[in-house]
Design a protein around this motif. Structure first.
Motif, PDB file in Angstrom:
ATOM      1  N   LEU A 169       5.947  -4.466   1.575  1.00  0.00           N
ATOM      2  CA  LEU A 169       6.487  -3.619   0.510  1.00  0.00           C
ATOM      3  C   LEU A 169       6.080  -4.096  -0.876  1.00  0.00           C
ATOM      4  O   LEU A 169       5.870  -3.292  -1.786  1.00  0.00           O
ATOM      5  CB  LEU A 169       8.019  -3.595   0.612  1.00  0.00           C
ATOM      6  N   THR A 170       5.944  -5.404  -1.057  1.00  0.00           N
ATOM      7  CA  THR A 170       5.731  -5.946  -2.401  1.00  0.00           C
ATOM      8  C   THR A 170       4.302  -6.391  -2.706  1.00  0.00           C
ATOM      9  O   THR A 170       3.980  -6.631  -3.873  1.00  0.00           O
ATOM     10  CB  THR A 170       6.662  -7.153  -2.645  1.00  0.00           C
ATOM     11  N   LEU A 210       2.718  -3.729  -4.981  1.00  0.00           N
ATOM     12  CA  LEU A 210       3.533  -3.254  -6.095  1.00  0.00           C
ATOM     13  C   LEU A 210       3.568  -4.353  -7.156  1.00  0.00           C
ATOM     14  O   LEU A 210       3.503  -5.537  -6.813  1.00  0.00           O
ATOM     15  CB  LEU A 210       4.956  -2.922  -5.632  1.00  0.00           C
ATOM     16  N   SER A 225       4.644 -10.271  -4.557  1.00  0.00           N
ATOM     17  CA  SER A 225       4.983 -10.496  -3.155  1.00  0.00           C
ATOM     18  C   SER A 225       5.249 -11.974  -2.901  1.00  0.00           C
ATOM     19  O   SER A 225       6.162 -12.336  -2.156  1.00  0.00           O
ATOM     20  CB  SER A 225       3.849 -10.009  -2.243  1.00  0.00           C
ATOM     21  N   VAL A 285       4.212  -1.300   6.698  1.00  0.00           N
ATOM     22  CA  VAL A 285       4.943  -1.150   5.436  1.00  0.00           C
ATOM     23  C   VAL A 285       3.982  -1.128   4.249  1.00  0.00           C
ATOM     24  O   VAL A 285       4.151  -0.340   3.314  1.00  0.00           O
ATOM     25  CB  VAL A 285       5.981  -2.282   5.269  1.00  0.00           C
ATOM     26  N   ALA A 311       3.509   1.754   1.490  1.00  0.00           N
ATOM     27  CA  ALA A 311       3.745   1.398   0.094  1.00  0.00           C
ATOM     28  C   ALA A 311       2.555   1.763  -0.786  1.00  0.00           C
ATOM     29  O   ALA A 311       2.721   2.320  -1.874  1.00  0.00           O
ATOM     30  CB  ALA A 311       4.047  -0.101  -0.022  1.00  0.00           C
ATOM     31  N   THR A 316       2.152   5.594  -1.129  1.00  0.00           N
ATOM     32  CA  THR A 316       3.192   6.117  -2.018  1.00  0.00           C
ATOM     33  C   THR A 316       2.909   5.765  -3.465  1.00  0.00           C
ATOM     34  O   THR A 316       3.028   6.598  -4.371  1.00  0.00           O
ATOM     35  CB  THR A 316       4.568   5.554  -1.613  1.00  0.00           C
ATOM     36  N   PHE A 317       2.505   4.511  -3.712  1.00  0.00           N
ATOM     37  CA  PHE A 317       2.255   4.063  -5.079  1.00  0.00           C
ATOM     38  C   PHE A 317       1.060   4.792  -5.692  1.00  0.00           C
ATOM     39  O   PHE A 317       1.059   5.122  -6.877  1.00  0.00           O
ATOM     40  CB  PHE A 317       2.029   2.554  -5.110  1.00  0.00           C
TER      41      PHE A 317
END
Length: 269
Positions: free
Chosen positions: A16-17, A20, A24, A229, A233, A236-237
């Motif tokens: 997830l990170t 983003l 992470s 994941v 992610a 989506t980003f």
């Protein structure tokens, strides 16, 4: 049985990170500390699940990767100007070179306290990029110049401090160099493949003796969860990057840093 839950949780955190602008590495350090999952096995596990995240990006950007090596498709023929391997090399050499030289010193920074500092400073850097962005000269990745990718590469050095965030540093650096948020993010995701492959490959060679046959299932769960994941992610980003300012992620980082500080003060970490 608890180990399987650790693999699941850390795999989700990594996937997830990783891409983003929230760090992470910082999140895994905090999560691992809370779960009591630290030491050599934890470091080896983190390397393996990062490979899952790399695979996710490679799946999404496979056409782009092929174009870098001269494979042409309809898109590349329609737009002859495009980034090449020189752009990639310029953007990854500064951070990789410094990481190799200072590896042992960087490892000393892997603590909750330094992560908090990185979260705050990284958030400030992203706000500066949003507020001080100059005139945009590169609206998509293929319009980036060698000078702009050098700025991105230099900004990536900041991510060697845990909590700063590789994607946050490079996207902000690209924006300050005149790239649109979308162009900077696209390039950030692409260069993640060689950067993370080099970093993870090196760590695997250094820590391969930590792996045992009993770890296969545990590591496999983390790898698969991280891949799935991370895939969701990134997709989506990419869709939201034009709408979501880095400022929103900076606020999240400040809130997380405040929560960690409060927890450290009241409970200890």
């Amino acid at each position: 049985m608890f180990d399987w839950w650790i693999a699941l949780i850390i795999g989700i955190v990594e996937g997830l990170t990783e891409f983003l602008p929230v760090s992470s590495t910082g999140h895994m350090i905090l999560a691992g500390h809370l779960l009591g999952f630290e030491g050599d096995k934890a470091e080896s596990f983190e390397v393996v699940i990062q490979l899952g995240a790399i695979l996710a990006v490679a799946v999404i950007y496979w056409r782009r990767v092929l174009r870098l090596f001269g494979f042409k498709d309809a898109a590349s023929r329609a737009k002859p100007k495009r980034i090449n391997l020189i752009h990639i090399a310029i953007s990854i050499v500064p951070a990789l070179g410094l990481a190799f030289v200072l590896r042992d010193h960087i490892k000393l920074l892997f603590s909750p306290e330094t992560v908090v500092i990185g979260l705050v400073l990284g958030g400030i850097f992203m706000i500066i990029a949003e507020k001080q962005q100059p005139k945009i000269t590169a609206t998509d990745m293929d319009e980036l110049t060698y000078k702009q990718v050098l700025y991105i590469g230099l900004a990536q050095i900041l991510s060697l401090w845990p909590g700063f965030s590789r994607s946050g540093s490079t996207i902000a650096g690209g924006m300050l160099a005149g790239a649109s948020r979308a162009a900077a993010a696209d390039f950030t995701f692409l260069i993640a493949i060689p950067v993370m492959c080099a970093a993870s490959g090196y760590e695997l060679l250094k820590n391969y003796d930590q792996f045992t046959s009993s770890d296969i299932g545990f590591f496999a769960i983390g790898f698969i969860v991280s891949f799935i994941v991370a895939l969701l992610a990134v997709v989506t980003f990419i869709k939201l990057v034009g709408k979501l300012k880095l400022t929103y992620f900076a606020y999240y980082r400040f809130v997380l840093a405040a929560i960690v500080l409060l927890y450290m003060t009241l409970v200890g970490f």
